[in-house]
Design an enzyme around this catalytic site. Structure first.
Site, PDB file in Angstrom:
ATOM      1  CB  CYS A  32     -46.853  69.633 -28.453  1.00  0.00           C
ATOM      2  SG  CYS A  32     -45.262  69.602 -27.666  1.00  0.00           S
ATOM      3  CB  THR A  33     -48.152  71.617 -23.460  1.00  0.00           C
ATOM      4  OG1 THR A  33     -47.064  70.722 -23.348  1.00  0.00           O
ATOM      5  CG2 THR A  33     -49.012  71.544 -22.219  1.00  0.00           C
TER       6      THR A  33
END
Lengths: 181, 440
Positions: B209-210
């Site tokens: 997700c980063t």
């Protein structure tokens, strides 16, 4: 310490191999055999092994019985590499799903599949992790940003979008294929 | 070795091997035979002809070893030339193993290096069995685990005791920047690669997700292109090849766009190459020190002139020079080396698989509950039966009624049995009490 080569016994050349020695299964293979034999699947999950001799590639099918995704059927592919369990298996979602933590290409954002993987974890840990994603989609760390925003702002709309997608239809400009059981 | 020249050439070795001394092993007998063995009989395998491999080959050849094989699947690249000193600019694109062997043979008279331009996995047991000692200069954990498993599979047990002549010691070196390690593994006798697998740091990975939404580092942008954009756009209709400049260029361009979008500085072509190919920094002096230590251990093992490293040496040159040696311990439940295959006697080759499973559950020393059985037949895994997984159970149920013979299970085949009663998969070796001559 043993003395390995006494010089009189200049072994090797012309030495006939002992009969019966035979290639051992790799450590990854032994470990996955244990993992698979000890799979303790929740009743909402099942597996499919296209080739039962190949325990390194299989599919997991999750059919949630509660939450936003109740009634859906989601297929994940597992590929276990030769470096298992030093490295996690590669897991992809093969069903198109409207979900904040799964993108439209099937990438899954689950910490134990990447940065938090440890060799003590098993296939079972991943199964429970994936099942949890369907019960508690997490809008904080999104892969599908649109879905995450909707979930954060209006759970009712999110719920409608999920069921629209599962029935087969457009959410925004993306068409989801039907995945109801 | 009569002439004056050869006498002078090896006089430093003769001082060590033909005289006793305070550091000699108690069972060491000074003799001129030892040097002869080292030069004429002792057969070594060097795995990897890269940074460590070049150093190892040079060290071992100059130490008097003449029967050296080298195996490497890679070809020479421009970026190797600063430290892999057996290669020249004209060698770019050629096999590392072949060039290295040619160089050593031309430079060290009497030395006979044989090259193998292939993967270690392409060679079979007969190949590995011919060596006295295996030395590794590898950059891959998978390869280390594979050769470790291979050497363990060559062990011969008699009444649960290892036949020492089946032990092929493995000397393993590894470096990363200014840090390195050297270790001696006596398969089956001391800690192996698998016993200490948790020593290897996990690969650096970033949360997906980063990468996808909140990139902060140039690495995040490169990973994004690699993990998400490449599979989606598939620009060259194939998987990423880190050695293809077109591929790297594409990733570089896309990652630069993404970095600009998020205001991230510091994205360079070299960084892209590094992240995509998992390049670890290489320092020539670290390689030299680690290879020297490995070569010394090979010499000690081959001649018994001095006790071996026991058994794991770390070297850290980041600030000053720090080194430390400790004994890595053998793991009791190691998946690779604790497996002394237990024999299980099969009285009748017409036994069915279900009879065998019944035996595993009844035998007082096993008392299994729901064993899952696989076998390795001709190098291929075969799942015989698994009770616990429905989809496999359905596909393997018919095997229960088949005879062991029909399933391809012969005398000497090893079964891998997983059961809740044991922490690991257990290896059982089938022993047919009446070996049917016609079967063979």
């Amino acid at each position: 310490m043993i003395k390995l080569f006494s010089l009189k016994q200049a072994k090797k050349d012309g030495e006939s191999p002992k009969a019966g020695t035979q290639k051992k299964a790799s450590a990854a293979q032994l470990r996955i055999t244990k993992d698979i034999n000890e799979l303790n699947l929740p009743k909402t999950c099942g597996t499919e092994f296209p080739d039962p001799d190949d325990l390194l590639s299989f599919k997991l099918i999750i059919c949630p019985d509660e939450g936003f995704y109740r009634g859906g059927r989601f297929v994940f592919s597992f590929k276990v590499g030769p470096n298992y369990p030093h490295e996690p298996p590669k897991v992809k979602c093969e069903t198109q799903v409207y979900h904040p933590n799964i993108d439209l290409e099937g990438n899954v954002c689950l910490n134990i599949l990447r940065e938090d993987w440890k060799p003590v974890l098993t296939i079972n840990s991943i199964v429970y992790g994936l099942q949890y994603l369907f019960l508690e989609p997490n809008p904080e760390d999104p892969l599908n940003k649109d879905a995450a925003e909707v979930l954060q702002n209006n759970r009712r709309v999110f719920e409608q979008n999920v069921s629209k997608a599962m029935r087969g239809g457009y959410v925004g400009s993306f068409f989801f294929e039907r995945c109801l059981k | 070795m009569g002439s004056d020249h050869t006498h002078r050439r090896w006089s430093h070795l003769q001082k060590v091997l033909e005289r006793s001394g305070p550091f000699c092993r108690p069972d060491f007998e000074p003799s001129s035979e030892t040097l002869k063995f080292l030069m004429e009989n002792c057969k070594l395998l060097v795995i990897g002809a890269g940074g460590l491999g070049c150093e190892l080959l040079k060290d071992l050849a100059l130490m008097g070893f003449r029967q050296i094989h080298v195996i490497d699947m890679d070809t020479v690249e421009l970026s190797n030339l600063n430290r892999q000193f057996l290669f020249r600019h004209k060698d770019i694109g050629s096999s590392k193993a072949e060039i290295a062997a040619k160089f050593i043979n031309a430079r060290v008279s009497g030395c006979n290096v044989v090259s193998h331009f292939c993967k270690i996995q392409d060679k079979d047991e007969a190949f590995y069995r011919q060596f006295h000692i295996v030395v590794c200069g590898l950059d891959s954990i998978v390869a280390r685990r594979w050769i470790n498993g291979m050497l363990i599979s060559l062990l011969v047990y008699e009444d649960g005791e290892i036949d020492p002549s089946s032990v092929i010691p493995m000397v393993d070196g590894g470096t990363e920047g200014f840090k390195g390690n050297a270790r001696v593994i006596l398969p089956g006798l001391s800690a192996c690669i698998e016993c200490t697998l948790d020593l290897y740091p996990p690969q650096v990975t970033f949360p997906l997700c980063t990468i996808a939404n909140t990139p902060r580092l140039p690495e995040h942008c490169i990973e994004y292109v690699k993990v998400i954009q490449w599979p989606k756009e598939n620009p060259f209709d194939c998987a990423i090849d880190g050695d293809d400049p077109q591929h790297i260029n594409w990733i570089y361009e896309k990652a630069t766009e993404r970095a600009a979008q998020f205001g991230i500085q510091g994205l360079t072509y070299r960084l892209v190459q590094g992240v995509v190919k998992h390049i670890i920094p290489a320092v020539a002096s670290t390689n030299a020190a680690i290879a020297a230590s490995c070569a010394t251990e090979v010499f000690k093992l081959a001649t018994s002139c001095c006790a071996s490293l026991n058994n794991y040496m770390v070297l850290n040159n980041i600030e000053g020079i720090y080194t430390y040696t400790y004994e890595a311990e053998k793991k009791d439940d190691c998946l690779a080396c604790s497996q002394v295959p237990r024999e299980i006697e099969i009285k009748d080759p017409n036994w069915k698989l279900k009879d065998l499973i019944e035996l595993l559950c009844e035998r007082s020393d096993l008392q299994m509950k729901n064993p899952g059985l696989t076998a390795n037949i001709n190098g291929k895994n075969k799942t015989l039966y698994m009770h616990t997984v429905q989809s496999i159970e359905e596909k393997t149920r018919e095997n229960l009624q088949k005879t062991l013979q029909d399933l391809g299970l012969r005398d000497g085949i090893e079964l891998n049995v997983a059961d809740v009663t044991t922490p690991n998969t257990v290896t059982l070796k089938l022993k047919f009490s009446q070996t049917d001559v016609e079967m063979l």
